[in-house]
Motif scaffolding. Sequence first.
Motif, mmCIF file in Angstrom:
data_model
loop_
_atom_site.group_PDB
_atom_site.id
_atom_site.type_symbol
_atom_site.label_atom_id
_atom_site.label_comp_id
_atom_site.label_asym_id
_atom_site.label_seq_id
_atom_site.Cartn_x
_atom_site.Cartn_y
_atom_site.Cartn_z
ATOM 1 N N SER A 168 0.833 -1.215 0.000
ATOM 2 C CA SER A 168 0.000 0.000 0.000
ATOM 3 C C SER A 168 0.863 1.258 0.000
ATOM 4 N N LEU A 169 1.913 1.251 -0.835
ATOM 5 C CA LEU A 169 2.801 2.408 -0.939
ATOM 6 C C LEU A 169 2.755 2.969 -2.348
ATOM 7 N N ASN A 170 2.909 4.275 -2.438
ATOM 8 C CA ASN A 170 3.009 4.947 -3.725
ATOM 9 C C ASN A 170 4.450 5.375 -3.916
ATOM 10 N N SER A 171 5.053 4.963 -5.014
ATOM 11 C CA SER A 171 6.479 5.228 -5.211
ATOM 12 C C SER A 171 6.797 6.709 -5.357
ATOM 13 N N ASP A 172 5.791 7.526 -5.608
ATOM 14 C CA ASP A 172 6.042 8.959 -5.821
ATOM 15 C C ASP A 172 5.843 9.809 -4.570
ATOM 16 N N LEU A 173 5.471 9.175 -3.454
ATOM 17 C CA LEU A 173 5.186 9.938 -2.239
ATOM 18 C C LEU A 173 6.280 9.754 -1.194
ATOM 19 N N GLU A 174 6.344 10.686 -0.267
ATOM 20 C CA GLU A 174 7.280 10.576 0.843
ATOM 21 C C GLU A 174 6.740 9.576 1.858
ATOM 22 N N HIS A 175 7.606 8.734 2.377
ATOM 23 C CA HIS A 175 7.195 7.711 3.334
ATOM 24 C C HIS A 175 8.056 7.809 4.581
#
Length: 231
Positions: free
Chosen positions: A58-65
């Motif tokens: 449930s991660l988006n590669s374009d967002l900060e995590h």
Amino acid sequence: MRYSNQISIFGWLKKVNSVILTICCISTTSIAINVNSEGRVIFHCEIISQTECLSIASLNSDLEHDSNTIEKGIESLLLHLASLGYPLANVDSIVKADISVQDFVNVYFSVGIPLRINSLSYSDNGSDLTTSKLLRKSDVVSKNIIEDEAFRLLDHYADNGFPFASVTVNPSNIALENNKFSTDLNIVSNRDNYTRIGTVKFPGAVYTSEKLLRKESRIRRGSTYSRSYIN
């Protein structure tokens, strides 16, 4: 999921994990992650693609995590790998790389030795059930395949008068020896009560009498319940 209340399969995964912790000292729930990513999180797993990894995590590669988000994603991936038959999977390393203005967090997984079936037994030994079984000795213990086998059994029972049957998968003798990780599986079927058709009703019949409809219907009172036949 159909038959969701009639199948007990992976409650025993906790038992497998406890054995892993004892034998291998691997913890899949306490992952020390002290990195934040302003860019992409890249997963490296030999049996799951990067796109699928991101979806499962449930991660988006374009967002900060932040660390918590990455940790939860990794735990989701480890659980998914366990369901595919790799409960020994773990995080091999986490490497943060700074490239120009974007950060990359590389997460490397080691899938480990797959869990395979050492022996397989059924509590119901009817030839019509076991000759067409989907599971075989030495198969990887995959959640999806075991669910398909449970569905096959429950479909059979539902068509032969046992619509409330249940299936439980019990493991035993889980062992990690000589680079082989295996378990015995016993598939227990509880047929519950035999069911026959009781009263056949046709609610809403206005222009045709229920008596005539029952006469023309192929579903007869007192006949064996069959889900396929009724459908």
